[in-house]
Design a protein around this motif. Sequence first.
Motif, PDB file in Angstrom:
ATOM      1  N   GLN A 291      56.789  11.107  40.678  1.00  0.00           N
ATOM      2  CA  GLN A 291      58.178  11.369  40.855  1.00  0.00           C
ATOM      3  C   GLN A 291      58.796  12.370  40.098  1.00  0.00           C
ATOM      4  O   GLN A 291      60.150  12.867  40.515  1.00  0.00           O
ATOM      5  N   SER A 292      58.571  12.984  39.327  1.00  0.00           N
ATOM      6  CA  SER A 292      58.944  14.173  38.415  1.00  0.00           C
ATOM      7  C   SER A 292      58.628  15.674  39.011  1.00  0.00           C
ATOM      8  O   SER A 292      58.951  16.418  38.835  1.00  0.00           O
ATOM      9  N   LEU A 293      57.771  15.412  40.001  1.00  0.00           N
ATOM     10  CA  LEU A 293      57.138  16.774  40.887  1.00  0.00           C
ATOM     11  C   LEU A 293      57.529  16.624  42.253  1.00  0.00           C
ATOM     12  O   LEU A 293      56.800  17.038  43.002  1.00  0.00           O
ATOM     13  N   LYS A 294      58.770  15.981  42.693  1.00  0.00           N
ATOM     14  CA  LYS A 294      59.117  15.906  43.935  1.00  0.00           C
ATOM     15  C   LYS A 294      59.172  17.331  44.617  1.00  0.00           C
ATOM     16  O   LYS A 294      59.785  18.344  44.078  1.00  0.00           O
ATOM     17  N   GLY A 295      58.575  17.629  45.718  1.00  0.00           N
ATOM     18  CA  GLY A 295      58.715  18.975  46.416  1.00  0.00           C
ATOM     19  C   GLY A 295      57.669  19.850  45.879  1.00  0.00           C
ATOM     20  O   GLY A 295      57.413  20.745  46.561  1.00  0.00           O
ATOM     21  N   TYR A 296      56.879  19.416  45.076  1.00  0.00           N
ATOM     22  CA  TYR A 296      55.497  20.248  44.555  1.00  0.00           C
ATOM     23  C   TYR A 296      54.623  20.154  45.651  1.00  0.00           C
ATOM     24  O   TYR A 296      54.230  18.946  46.304  1.00  0.00           O
ATOM     25  N   ASN A 297      53.930  21.131  46.002  1.00  0.00           N
ATOM     26  CA  ASN A 297      52.758  21.176  46.811  1.00  0.00           C
ATOM     27  C   ASN A 297      51.629  22.143  46.354  1.00  0.00           C
ATOM     28  O   ASN A 297      51.856  23.305  45.821  1.00  0.00           O
ATOM     29  N   CYS A 298      50.487  21.287  46.128  1.00  0.00           N
ATOM     30  CA  CYS A 298      49.358  22.116  45.824  1.00  0.00           C
ATOM     31  C   CYS A 298      48.831  23.287  46.647  1.00  0.00           C
ATOM     32  O   CYS A 298      49.030  23.128  47.960  1.00  0.00           O
ATOM     33  N   PRO A 299      48.509  24.437  46.306  1.00  0.00           N
ATOM     34  CA  PRO A 299      48.239  25.779  47.023  1.00  0.00           C
ATOM     35  C   PRO A 299      47.153  24.918  48.217  1.00  0.00           C
ATOM     36  O   PRO A 299      46.072  24.450  47.681  1.00  0.00           O
ATOM     37  N   VAL A 300      47.476  25.449  49.436  1.00  0.00           N
ATOM     38  CA  VAL A 300      46.483  24.788  50.426  1.00  0.00           C
ATOM     39  C   VAL A 300      45.170  25.299  50.444  1.00  0.00           C
ATOM     40  O   VAL A 300      44.236  24.787  50.947  1.00  0.00           O
ATOM     41  N   ASP A 301      45.066  26.608  50.210  1.00  0.00           N
ATOM     42  CA  ASP A 301      43.743  27.217  50.245  1.00  0.00           C
ATOM     43  C   ASP A 301      42.830  26.672  49.172  1.00  0.00           C
ATOM     44  O   ASP A 301      41.605  26.748  49.542  1.00  0.00           O
ATOM     45  N   TRP A 302      43.354  26.429  48.304  1.00  0.00           N
ATOM     46  CA  TRP A 302      42.417  25.662  47.180  1.00  0.00           C
ATOM     47  C   TRP A 302      42.038  24.302  47.499  1.00  0.00           C
ATOM     48  O   TRP A 302      40.580  24.081  47.440  1.00  0.00           O
ATOM     49  N   VAL A 303      42.878  23.283  48.360  1.00  0.00           N
ATOM     50  CA  VAL A 303      42.536  22.238  48.866  1.00  0.00           C
ATOM     51  C   VAL A 303      41.575  22.426  50.095  1.00  0.00           C
ATOM     52  O   VAL A 303      40.572  21.804  50.119  1.00  0.00           O
ATOM     53  N   ASP A 304      41.803  23.373  50.858  1.00  0.00           N
ATOM     54  CA  ASP A 304      40.986  23.537  52.202  1.00  0.00           C
ATOM     55  C   ASP A 304      39.512  24.046  51.595  1.00  0.00           C
ATOM     56  O   ASP A 304      38.675  23.695  52.478  1.00  0.00           O
ATOM     57  N   MET A 305      39.529  24.945  50.639  1.00  0.00           N
ATOM     58  CA  MET A 305      38.122  25.357  50.154  1.00  0.00           C
ATOM     59  C   MET A 305      37.253  24.097  49.598  1.00  0.00           C
ATOM     60  O   MET A 305      36.183  24.135  50.188  1.00  0.00           O
ATOM     61  N   LEU A 306      37.944  23.297  48.819  1.00  0.00           N
ATOM     62  CA  LEU A 306      37.051  22.077  48.260  1.00  0.00           C
ATOM     63  C   LEU A 306      36.772  21.360  49.760  1.00  0.00           C
ATOM     64  O   LEU A 306      35.640  20.843  49.549  1.00  0.00           O
ATOM     65  N   LYS A 307      37.411  20.993  50.454  1.00  0.00           N
ATOM     66  CA  LYS A 307      37.198  20.166  51.709  1.00  0.00           C
ATOM     67  C   LYS A 307      36.168  20.974  52.434  1.00  0.00           C
ATOM     68  O   LYS A 307      35.398  20.053  53.007  1.00  0.00           O
ATOM     69  N   GLU A 308      36.140  22.121  52.643  1.00  0.00           N
ATOM     70  CA  GLU A 308      35.243  22.858  53.494  1.00  0.00           C
ATOM     71  C   GLU A 308      33.748  22.577  52.948  1.00  0.00           C
ATOM     72  O   GLU A 308      32.688  22.493  53.602  1.00  0.00           O
ATOM     73  N   ARG A 309      33.673  22.676  51.403  1.00  0.00           N
ATOM     74  CA  ARG A 309      32.463  22.631  50.719  1.00  0.00           C
ATOM     75  C   ARG A 309      32.025  21.072  51.119  1.00  0.00           C
ATOM     76  O   ARG A 309      30.769  20.683  51.153  1.00  0.00           O
ATOM     77  N   ASP A 310      33.008  20.133  50.983  1.00  0.00           N
ATOM     78  CA  ASP A 310      32.469  18.773  51.241  1.00  0.00           C
ATOM     79  C   ASP A 310      32.028  18.834  52.768  1.00  0.00           C
ATOM     80  O   ASP A 310      30.782  17.943  52.772  1.00  0.00           O
ATOM     81  N   LEU A 311      32.600  19.231  53.754  1.00  0.00           N
ATOM     82  CA  LEU A 311      31.934  19.292  55.115  1.00  0.00           C
ATOM     83  C   LEU A 311      30.436  19.874  55.224  1.00  0.00           C
ATOM     84  O   LEU A 311      29.724  19.295  55.751  1.00  0.00           O
ATOM     85  N   GLU A 312      30.425  20.855  54.547  1.00  0.00           N
ATOM     86  CA  GLU A 312      29.274  21.735  54.295  1.00  0.00           C
ATOM     87  C   GLU A 312      27.852  20.710  53.742  1.00  0.00           C
ATOM     88  O   GLU A 312      26.874  20.727  54.228  1.00  0.00           O
ATOM     89  N   LYS A 313      28.364  20.190  52.799  1.00  0.00           N
ATOM     90  CA  LYS A 313      27.405  19.193  52.048  1.00  0.00           C
ATOM     91  C   LYS A 313      27.037  18.106  52.767  1.00  0.00           C
ATOM     92  O   LYS A 313      25.905  17.703  52.895  1.00  0.00           O
ATOM     93  N   GLU A 314      27.916  17.460  53.361  1.00  0.00           N
ATOM     94  CA  GLU A 314      27.754  16.404  54.231  1.00  0.00           C
ATOM     95  C   GLU A 314      27.234  16.440  55.578  1.00  0.00           C
ATOM     96  O   GLU A 314      26.118  15.986  56.161  1.00  0.00           O
ATOM     97  N   LYS A 315      27.374  17.777  56.025  1.00  0.00           N
ATOM     98  CA  LYS A 315      26.505  18.163  57.332  1.00  0.00           C
ATOM     99  C   LYS A 315      25.107  18.293  56.697  1.00  0.00           C
ATOM    100  O   LYS A 315      24.103  17.901  57.319  1.00  0.00           O
ATOM    101  N   ALA A 316      24.795  19.042  55.399  1.00  0.00           N
ATOM    102  CA  ALA A 316      23.309  19.092  54.950  1.00  0.00           C
ATOM    103  C   ALA A 316      22.913  17.692  54.893  1.00  0.00           C
ATOM    104  O   ALA A 316      21.636  17.486  55.011  1.00  0.00           O
TER     105      ALA A 316
END
Length: 492
Positions: A291-316
């Motif tokens: 509620q105190s961080l309305k409008g905040y957005n986490c850097p997208v490249d950080w989120v995407d990088m972690l999710k890409e690792r997820d996909l790589e590991k799950e593919k393995a």
Amino acid sequence: MENQNLWSAMQKLAHGVKFVFTLCGGHISPILVSCENLGIRVVDTRHEVTAVFAADAVARLSGVVGVAAVTAGPAVKNAQMAESPVLLLGGAAATLLKDIDQMSLFKPLCKYCATVTRVADIVPILRKAIQAAQSGTPGPVFVEFPIDTLYPYPLENPRGLSQHLVNWYISNHLNGLFAGAWEPQDKDPLPVDVPLPGKFQIDECVRLVSKSVKPVIIIGSQATLPPVPAEKLKEALEGLSIPCFLGGMARGLLGRNSNLHVRQRRRDALKEADLVILAGDPATFLLSLSQSLKGYNCPVDWVDMLKERDLEKEKANSFKSEESVKQYLNPLKLLHNLENVMATNSIIVADGGDFVGTAAYILRPRGPLTWLDPGAFGTLGVGGGFALGAKLCRPDAETPVIALVGNDACWSQIAREQVPMFGSSIGCDLEFTDYHVVADGYGGKGFLLSDSSTPEIDATLTKAQETASGGKAVLINALIGKTDFRQGSISV
């Protein structure tokens, strides 16, 4: 005397309790009968620990204190370590004849312990016990009911001086026991002490998050407890848009395919993160933070990088599931097939060692409060009780119960460490037991699965679901081989 027997049950009714789990016995019969009279469902189990595990599951899934009228040991410790608000009601010998010191057994495990010595004290003791179970860090509480606080004691006609003296003594005891028993008492719940974040804590965290470019949040089981509903916490986390690692009861909190839920390579993410949020009171704290961080957005490249690792590991992991094993089924393949057919309203109960450890990497809980595991203490045997409690809380869920046994004829989680270290599997090797035959013998339906072909696996899982939908509990005895997945994992 009817009022006396009903009071403890009325106390539970006032607190929203719908179920009481038990292994019935004469000491607690008045409690069980009174619950029945008030419409509280009494569920009779065949083992004390199963009753407590079921109460534990209800506490985790419903937000209402779970109640078991039994005596129990390991299950109480498990509830303590898992911080589950569970109320244990224990019978005991009459006040004048007490022979076992149950208090000494339960005090190290429970937040609150009390013995009822007067009927008039039943309501205030139960109110205080339930308050203690849910306040601060939640946990189990224990209330002991000597049999004379529940049953009336008729006096025989005295014969001789000695019998007169005995009856005089018992009469005085009963007068004290029932003093004030019929006076009206307040049964409403006492206020629960819930730790709340201070403004300074929220403001400081807002400052840290605002400066961060690689934040992560680690969420554990306590995030799912009241007062904040799990769905509200889910909305708060989605509003923050910070990548999350979920453990324990928090698994499934963000749904099956959330972009914010990171499942793999947690160690790497924690090394690289510039801010790690470990919320001691996750739900209230994170709700305020969002509620105190309305409008905040986490850097997208950080989120995407972690999710890409997820996909790589799950593919393995998917590739590894297609590897051949020396005999029977590849456990990863079995779990991948289960993941593909599991219903959207399934509740996953994790009870076991190596096979369950593998399942945690493969299976995706469908939503908030759809994963149950023992918790920090890791007590084996929670499965039946947890499944019972889960089904009562979620009667529309897919099953009565579908039990999938990963049968590798070994204590593999122990062997993974023991064999490389000592060169021996002594004590770890078992037989491929016919668990499916046992299931048939208990009135359920058992299936044997030993064919590793995808059509056979899918056909067996489908038959199990169809059988369960007809109201019969099902067990699949899946014979599995060994892989090097999770090699090096240690279990003490």
